[in-house]
Motif scaffolding. Structure first.
Motif, PDB file in Angstrom:
ATOM      1  N   GLY A  54       0.800  -1.216   0.000  1.00 23.27           N
ATOM      2  CA  GLY A  54       0.000   0.000   0.000  1.00 23.27           C
ATOM      3  C   GLY A  54       0.834   1.268   0.000  1.00 23.27           C
ATOM      4  N   GLY A  55       0.387   2.272  -0.726  1.00 23.08           N
ATOM      5  CA  GLY A  55       0.999   3.602  -0.692  1.00 23.08           C
ATOM      6  C   GLY A  55       2.456   3.580  -1.109  1.00 23.08           C
ATOM      7  N   SER A  56       3.255   4.472  -0.495  1.00 22.80           N
ATOM      8  CA  SER A  56       4.688   4.592  -0.765  1.00 22.80           C
ATOM      9  C   SER A  56       5.401   4.513   0.579  1.00 22.80           C
ATOM     10  N   PRO A  57       6.727   4.354   0.569  1.00 18.51           N
ATOM     11  CA  PRO A  57       7.440   4.344   1.855  1.00 18.51           C
ATOM     12  C   PRO A  57       7.174   5.614   2.673  1.00 18.51           C
ATOM     13  N   ALA A  99      -8.459  -5.242  -6.658  1.00 21.98           N
ATOM     14  CA  ALA A  99      -8.885  -6.397  -5.871  1.00 21.98           C
ATOM     15  C   ALA A  99      -7.652  -6.926  -5.164  1.00 21.98           C
ATOM     16  N   SER A 100      -7.860  -7.478  -3.982  1.00 19.10           N
ATOM     17  CA  SER A 100      -6.732  -8.092  -3.292  1.00 19.10           C
ATOM     18  C   SER A 100      -7.241  -9.253  -2.464  1.00 19.10           C
ATOM     19  N   VAL A 101      -6.303 -10.094  -2.037  1.00 21.66           N
ATOM     20  CA  VAL A 101      -6.681 -11.242  -1.219  1.00 21.66           C
ATOM     21  C   VAL A 101      -5.603 -11.506  -0.175  1.00 21.66           C
ATOM     22  N   ALA A 102      -6.053 -11.818   1.020  1.00 18.03           N
ATOM     23  CA  ALA A 102      -5.152 -12.242   2.095  1.00 18.03           C
ATOM     24  C   ALA A 102      -5.547 -13.662   2.466  1.00 18.03           C
ATOM     25  N   VAL A 103      -4.553 -14.536   2.478  1.00 16.79           N
ATOM     26  CA  VAL A 103      -4.799 -15.921   2.869  1.00 16.79           C
ATOM     27  C   VAL A 103      -3.944 -16.218   4.094  1.00 16.79           C
ATOM     28  N   ARG A 130      -1.929 -10.898  -1.931  1.00 15.37           N
ATOM     29  CA  ARG A 130      -1.742 -10.489  -3.329  1.00 15.37           C
ATOM     30  C   ARG A 130      -2.729  -9.400  -3.693  1.00 15.37           C
ATOM     31  N   LYS A 131      -2.235  -8.437  -4.492  1.00 23.44           N
ATOM     32  CA  LYS A 131      -3.031  -7.255  -4.843  1.00 23.44           C
ATOM     33  C   LYS A 131      -2.900  -7.000  -6.337  1.00 23.44           C
ATOM     34  N   VAL A 132      -4.019  -6.685  -6.987  1.00 19.36           N
ATOM     35  CA  VAL A 132      -3.990  -6.333  -8.408  1.00 19.36           C
ATOM     36  C   VAL A 132      -4.327  -4.853  -8.540  1.00 19.36           C
ATOM     37  N   ARG A 133      -3.542  -4.138  -9.344  1.00 15.28           N
ATOM     38  CA  ARG A 133      -3.756  -2.704  -9.511  1.00 15.28           C
ATOM     39  C   ARG A 133      -3.273  -2.264 -10.885  1.00 15.28           C
TER      40      ARG A 133
END
Ligand SMILES: Cc1cc2nc3c(=O)[nH]c(=O)nc-3n(C[C@H](O)[C@H](O)[C@H](O)COP(=O)(O)OP(=O)(O)OC[C@H]3O[C@@H](n4cnc5c(N)ncnc54)[C@H](O)[C@@H]3O)c2cc1C
Ligand code: SF4
Ligand code: FES
Ligand code: FES
Lengths: 167, 316
Positions: free
Chosen positions: B98-101, B242-246, B229-232
């Motif tokens: 997410g975002g930037s440092p 969309a993203s997913v956390a497993v 995993r994140k799609v952007r």
């Protein structure tokens, strides 16, 4: 509102409207115009400064939130006579065209090098591993600094050089 | 920006007291979302209570194998914490997606949970938006709704919650600890923090006015591998589609609903032996789309199946 911020090693007392961002305080009140305003919304990184050694976007912070903090801007990084190794590397590698993003890129690089040393992971860092200074890591860790002139390949090269010469 | 007064809170109790006693008061931590919205006058607090330096930024291991993360801990501190990286890697991975440092160095855990939607109509004050101006209509419903929700939306609002971190916390069964304005502590699951939009999309959480998030508590990690995993649209520094956390058999989806979406149907199917593809197909039976976001259904199907496969590989 009264607030005191140490900027480039010097305590600066300010009497400002609480709405003043750290970026505007630096540029408009302290006349340190090295830090740039690109977007004013955290989207470009031109305003990147170091606060207590950590890089942040100074446009998305209020000056009054930094009472007592140590802020380093590009004016505090080196001088024309005694450039910082990161500045030298940007010159040598020709890592800019117009130069508008450059103060932010250089402050961001200083933050990056410290973060790398502290082991801060990025999405390029393999699970559980210590990050290393690969080109992929540099690109990912500098993604918060946009360069409209697209000097990206030279910026990556400059950071690689600087890290080498500072090691 | 509208004028406001500012104070730096010295302890949590006085922060919540000030929040209920001062008209138009809001907490500010990193400021990376609130100030962005204040500049656009979408948010117009009259008083800011700075909670960024309250002594609630620590990260401590708990006797049961869990972890307590202070609400004021920065996103960078959490992502870098050795215990987080070792036992809750999905959380570290979600944060660095997410975002930037620069933003992560400033953003706090509580502020990240409380960040508002990135719906373009919410940001454009010339457009109708029930969340920003209740009763004005929803610009996204028949407009540019490519990033709209596919689960749990209403005709009043189809916005998504944009946090990456919250998706990992949802998969990990995190609990939120708060201090209420009457000075009492309470705790509840993260799934009860955010609300679905219903008829009142302007009310986004179940927090009481002036309630302060003091910590996030992780129970011991579930057995099995973890993956985020994140799609952007860009590889970095872009909000997700969309993203997913497993985390083992626990699955949460991001940017598909008004809140982090725990995929209970998919989890049930996995538990009874379905393949990852069958399991996520079960979840997506409950999806509904608006046209421009139709692509999210096949995208989520492939993303989740791949992520579960990857997590199984890591857990083995
Ligand atoms: C250009 C840009 C790109 C971004 N990309 C992403 C992304 O890809 N993924 C992502 O997840 N996020 C992204 N963000 C959002 C970012 O993660 C949030 O802005 C940040 O996490 C907010 O944290 P903060 O501490 O700065 O919150 P603040 O801005 O200080 O506060 C946000 C809200 O939280 C409330 N709040 C703060 N502390 C507390 C507390 N202790 N208890 C109760 N309420 C509290 C405030 O009142 C306010 O309503 C992006 C932001 C920007 C500007
Ligand atoms: S989806 Fe929600 S946030 Fe977006 S315009 Fe509609 S009401 Fe506003
Ligand atoms: S001016 Fe601060 S990020 Fe663009
Ligand atoms: S050198 Fe022109 S914007 Fe980077």
């Amino acid at each position: 509102m009264q607030t005191t911020i140490t900027v480039n090693g010097q305590a600066r007392a300010l009497d400002i409207d609480p709405r003043t961002t750290l970026l505007d305080a630096l540029r408009e009140h302290l006349r340190l115009t090295g830090s740039k305003k690109g977007c004013d919304h955290g989207q470009c990184g031109a305003c990147t400064v170091l606060v207590n050694g950590v890089r942040i976007n100074s446009c998305l912070s209020l000056a009054v939130m930094h009472d007592g903090d140590q802020v380093t801007t590009i004016e505090g990084v080196g001088t024309p006579e005694a450039l910082h190794p990161v500045q030298t590397a940007f010159l040598t590698q020709d890592a800019y065209q117009c130069g508008y993003c450059t103060p932010g890129q250089i402050c961001s690089t200083l933050g990056l090098l410290r973060e790398l040393e502290a082991g801060v992971p990025s999405q390029e860092t393999p699970a559980g591993a210590r990050p290393v200074l690969s080109d992929a890591e540099i690109r990912e860790r500098m993604s918060g600094n946009i360069c409209r002139c697209s000097a990206y390949p030279q910026i990556v090269a400059a950071i690689r050089d600087a890290a080498g010469s500072m090691a | 920006m509208r004028p406001f007064t500012y104070e730096r809170a010295t302890d949590a109790q006085s922060a919540v007291r000030a929040a209920v006693e001062t008209p138009g008061a809001r907490f500010i931590a990193g400021g990376t979302n609130l100030l962005d919205l204040m500049k656009l006058e979408i948010e117009q607090p009259q008083h800011l209570i700075d909670v960024g330096r309250l002594p609630m930024a620590g990260i401590e291991s708990l006797a049961d194998g869990g972890l307590r993360i202070g609400g004021a801990a920065t996103n960078t501190a959490v992502a870098s914490d050795p215990a987080v990286r070792a036992r809750f890697p999905v959380l570290s991975e979600a944060i660095v997606a997410g975002g930037s440092p620069q933003l992560r160095n400033k953003a706090s855990v509580a502020g990240n949970l409380m960040q508002r939607t990135r719906c373009a109509y919410f940001y454009d004050t010339a457009k109708p938006c029930n969340k920003r101006a209740p009763g004005s209509g929803c610009g996204a419903l028949e407009g540019l709704n490519r990033n709209a929700a596919i689960f749990g939306a209403s005709h009043a609002c189809v916005a998504t919650h944009p946090s990456d971190m919250a998706v990992a916390l949802a998969a990990l069964d995190a609990r939120i600890e708060t201090l209420t304005p009457s000075g009492e502590s309470r705790s509840f699951t993260i799934l009860d923090l955010h609300r679905l939009p219903g008829e009142t999309p302007q009310i986004e959480t179940h927090l009481i006015a002036g309630e302060l998030i003091t910590a996030v508590v992780l129970p011991p990690p579930p057995p099995g591998g973890q993956v985020y995993r994140k799609v952007r649209d860009r590889a970095s520094y872009a909000g997700g589609l969309a993203s997913v956390a497993v985390a083992g058999g626990q699955v949460a989806l991001g940017m598909v609903a008004h809140k982090p979406w725990r995929a209970a149907e998919a989890e049930g199917a996995l538990a009874s032996g379905a393949s990852p593809a069958e399991a996520i197909a079960r979840e997506l039976d409950g999806a509904s789309t608006l046209g421009r976001n139709d692509f999210k259904v096949p995208l989520v199907a492939r993303l989740v199946a791949a992520a579960i496969g990857e997590a199984n590989g890591r857990g083995a």
